[in-house]
Design a protein around this motif. Structure first.
Motif, PDB file in Angstrom:
ATOM      1  N   ARG A 111       3.481  10.618  -6.324  1.00  0.00           N
ATOM      2  CA  ARG A 111       4.371  11.150  -7.348  1.00  0.00           C
ATOM      3  C   ARG A 111       4.023  11.527  -8.506  1.00  0.00           C
ATOM      4  O   ARG A 111       4.666  12.467  -9.099  1.00  0.00           O
ATOM      5  CB  ARG A 111       5.583  10.101  -7.450  1.00  0.00           C
ATOM      6  CG  ARG A 111       6.874  10.206  -8.196  1.00  0.00           C
ATOM      7  CD  ARG A 111       7.669   8.952  -8.358  1.00  0.00           C
ATOM      8  NE  ARG A 111       8.168   8.642  -6.935  1.00  0.00           N
ATOM      9  CZ  ARG A 111       7.996   7.434  -6.391  1.00  0.00           C
ATOM     10  NH1 ARG A 111       7.115   6.618  -6.992  1.00  0.00           N
ATOM     11  NH2 ARG A 111       8.540   7.139  -5.245  1.00  0.00           N
ATOM     12  N   ASN A 112       2.895  11.006  -9.096  1.00  0.00           N
ATOM     13  CA  ASN A 112       2.451  11.156 -10.580  1.00  0.00           C
ATOM     14  C   ASN A 112       1.300  12.215 -10.502  1.00  0.00           C
ATOM     15  O   ASN A 112       0.504  12.615 -11.606  1.00  0.00           O
ATOM     16  CB  ASN A 112       1.974   9.819 -10.979  1.00  0.00           C
ATOM     17  CG  ASN A 112       3.035   9.053 -11.223  1.00  0.00           C
ATOM     18  OD1 ASN A 112       3.944   9.320 -11.533  1.00  0.00           O
ATOM     19  ND2 ASN A 112       2.818   7.643 -10.958  1.00  0.00           N
ATOM     20  N   SER A 113       0.870  12.582  -9.085  1.00  0.00           N
ATOM     21  CA  SER A 113      -0.260  13.519  -9.125  1.00  0.00           C
ATOM     22  C   SER A 113       0.311  14.839  -9.785  1.00  0.00           C
ATOM     23  O   SER A 113       1.158  15.290  -9.770  1.00  0.00           O
ATOM     24  CB  SER A 113      -0.546  13.866  -7.640  1.00  0.00           C
ATOM     25  OG  SER A 113       0.392  14.753  -7.037  1.00  0.00           O
ATOM     26  N   ARG A 114      -0.727  15.476 -10.344  1.00  0.00           N
ATOM     27  CA  ARG A 114      -0.527  16.950 -11.045  1.00  0.00           C
ATOM     28  C   ARG A 114      -1.570  17.740 -10.802  1.00  0.00           C
ATOM     29  O   ARG A 114      -2.578  17.613 -11.051  1.00  0.00           O
ATOM     30  CB  ARG A 114      -0.189  16.793 -12.580  1.00  0.00           C
ATOM     31  CG  ARG A 114       0.899  15.895 -12.896  1.00  0.00           C
ATOM     32  CD  ARG A 114       2.273  16.591 -12.785  1.00  0.00           C
ATOM     33  NE  ARG A 114       3.427  15.680 -13.290  1.00  0.00           N
ATOM     34  CZ  ARG A 114       4.216  15.092 -12.341  1.00  0.00           C
ATOM     35  NH1 ARG A 114       3.934  14.845 -10.910  1.00  0.00           N
ATOM     36  NH2 ARG A 114       5.214  14.278 -12.715  1.00  0.00           N
ATOM     37  N   PRO A 115      -1.566  19.005 -10.697  1.00  0.00           N
ATOM     38  CA  PRO A 115      -0.081  19.740 -10.207  1.00  0.00           C
ATOM     39  C   PRO A 115       0.459  19.037  -9.113  1.00  0.00           C
ATOM     40  O   PRO A 115      -0.372  18.753  -8.050  1.00  0.00           O
ATOM     41  CB  PRO A 115      -0.603  21.046 -10.095  1.00  0.00           C
ATOM     42  CG  PRO A 115      -1.848  21.108  -9.840  1.00  0.00           C
ATOM     43  CD  PRO A 115      -2.604  19.991 -10.518  1.00  0.00           C
ATOM     44  N   ASN A 116       1.576  19.472  -8.639  1.00  0.00           N
ATOM     45  CA  ASN A 116       2.237  18.934  -7.510  1.00  0.00           C
ATOM     46  C   ASN A 116       3.056  20.442  -7.096  1.00  0.00           C
ATOM     47  O   ASN A 116       3.089  21.305  -7.408  1.00  0.00           O
ATOM     48  CB  ASN A 116       3.430  17.924  -7.734  1.00  0.00           C
ATOM     49  CG  ASN A 116       4.370  18.047  -8.946  1.00  0.00           C
ATOM     50  OD1 ASN A 116       4.466  19.144  -9.039  1.00  0.00           O
ATOM     51  ND2 ASN A 116       4.777  17.032  -9.395  1.00  0.00           N
ATOM     52  N   ALA A 117       3.722  20.143  -5.744  1.00  0.00           N
ATOM     53  CA  ALA A 117       4.474  21.173  -5.220  1.00  0.00           C
ATOM     54  C   ALA A 117       5.485  21.711  -6.084  1.00  0.00           C
ATOM     55  O   ALA A 117       5.618  22.892  -6.071  1.00  0.00           O
ATOM     56  CB  ALA A 117       4.806  20.780  -3.645  1.00  0.00           C
TER      57      ALA A 117
ATOM     58  N   GLU B 109       0.729  -1.374   0.034  1.00  0.00           N
ATOM     59  CA  GLU B 109       0.280   0.089   0.011  1.00  0.00           C
ATOM     60  C   GLU B 109       0.708   1.222  -0.044  1.00  0.00           C
ATOM     61  O   GLU B 109       0.744   2.216  -0.645  1.00  0.00           O
ATOM     62  CB  GLU B 109      -0.987  -0.008   1.540  1.00  0.00           C
ATOM     63  CG  GLU B 109      -1.950  -1.024   1.124  1.00  0.00           C
ATOM     64  CD  GLU B 109      -2.864  -1.005   2.307  1.00  0.00           C
ATOM     65  OE1 GLU B 109      -4.051  -1.480   2.227  1.00  0.00           O
ATOM     66  OE2 GLU B 109      -1.983  -1.014   3.544  1.00  0.00           O
ATOM     67  N   ARG B 110       1.909   1.231   0.764  1.00  0.00           N
ATOM     68  CA  ARG B 110       2.967   2.452   0.804  1.00  0.00           C
ATOM     69  C   ARG B 110       3.338   2.715  -0.804  1.00  0.00           C
ATOM     70  O   ARG B 110       3.650   3.831  -1.211  1.00  0.00           O
ATOM     71  CB  ARG B 110       3.847   2.148   1.703  1.00  0.00           C
ATOM     72  CG  ARG B 110       3.813   2.244   3.100  1.00  0.00           C
ATOM     73  CD  ARG B 110       4.865   1.886   4.113  1.00  0.00           C
ATOM     74  NE  ARG B 110       4.389   1.992   5.289  1.00  0.00           N
ATOM     75  CZ  ARG B 110       5.351   2.093   6.670  1.00  0.00           C
ATOM     76  NH1 ARG B 110       6.636   2.622   6.303  1.00  0.00           N
ATOM     77  NH2 ARG B 110       4.761   2.210   7.554  1.00  0.00           N
ATOM     78  N   GLU B 111       3.713   1.503  -1.212  1.00  0.00           N
ATOM     79  CA  GLU B 111       4.342   1.815  -2.567  1.00  0.00           C
ATOM     80  C   GLU B 111       3.111   2.231  -3.726  1.00  0.00           C
ATOM     81  O   GLU B 111       3.346   3.264  -4.369  1.00  0.00           O
ATOM     82  CB  GLU B 111       4.941   0.414  -3.047  1.00  0.00           C
ATOM     83  CG  GLU B 111       5.537   0.351  -4.567  1.00  0.00           C
ATOM     84  CD  GLU B 111       6.675   1.641  -4.717  1.00  0.00           C
ATOM     85  OE1 GLU B 111       6.724   1.885  -5.870  1.00  0.00           O
ATOM     86  OE2 GLU B 111       7.274   1.481  -3.721  1.00  0.00           O
ATOM     87  N   ARG B 112       2.285   1.918  -3.384  1.00  0.00           N
ATOM     88  CA  ARG B 112       0.901   2.401  -4.331  1.00  0.00           C
ATOM     89  C   ARG B 112       0.697   3.668  -4.027  1.00  0.00           C
ATOM     90  O   ARG B 112       0.571   4.603  -5.191  1.00  0.00           O
ATOM     91  CB  ARG B 112      -0.324   1.512  -4.104  1.00  0.00           C
ATOM     92  CG  ARG B 112      -1.381   1.563  -5.116  1.00  0.00           C
ATOM     93  CD  ARG B 112      -1.853   0.507  -5.643  1.00  0.00           C
ATOM     94  NE  ARG B 112      -2.857   0.670  -6.664  1.00  0.00           N
ATOM     95  CZ  ARG B 112      -3.793  -0.224  -6.650  1.00  0.00           C
ATOM     96  NH1 ARG B 112      -4.252  -1.154  -5.789  1.00  0.00           N
ATOM     97  NH2 ARG B 112      -5.059   0.227  -7.523  1.00  0.00           N
TER      98      ARG B 112
END
Length: 59
Positions: free
Chosen positions: A44-50, A35-38
């Motif tokens: 990581r793939n969320s957009r927009p990101n910081a 679950e942590r990896e997922r």
């Protein structure tokens, strides 16, 4: 120089994001390694990101 209402509003959004991230961190210990990896891939793939927000602010 005083901040505009819009700048203050944006800073409040940052505070809201920080609260959300603290909630996520509090739950991390309860996740399995899979679950942590997922979740890490999802973040990581969320957009927009910081990073994209910081780049826009630097322009």
């Amino acid at each position: 120089m005083p901040l505009s209402g819009e700048a203050i509003r944006m800073m409040n959004y940052v505070d809201d994001v920080a609260v959300t991230l603290r909630r996520i961190l509090a739950l991390v210990p309860s996740l399995t390694p899979e679950e942590r990896e997922r979740v890490s891939e999802y973040v990581r793939n969320s957009r927009p990101n910081a990073e994209s927000v910081l780049e826009a602010l630097k322009k």
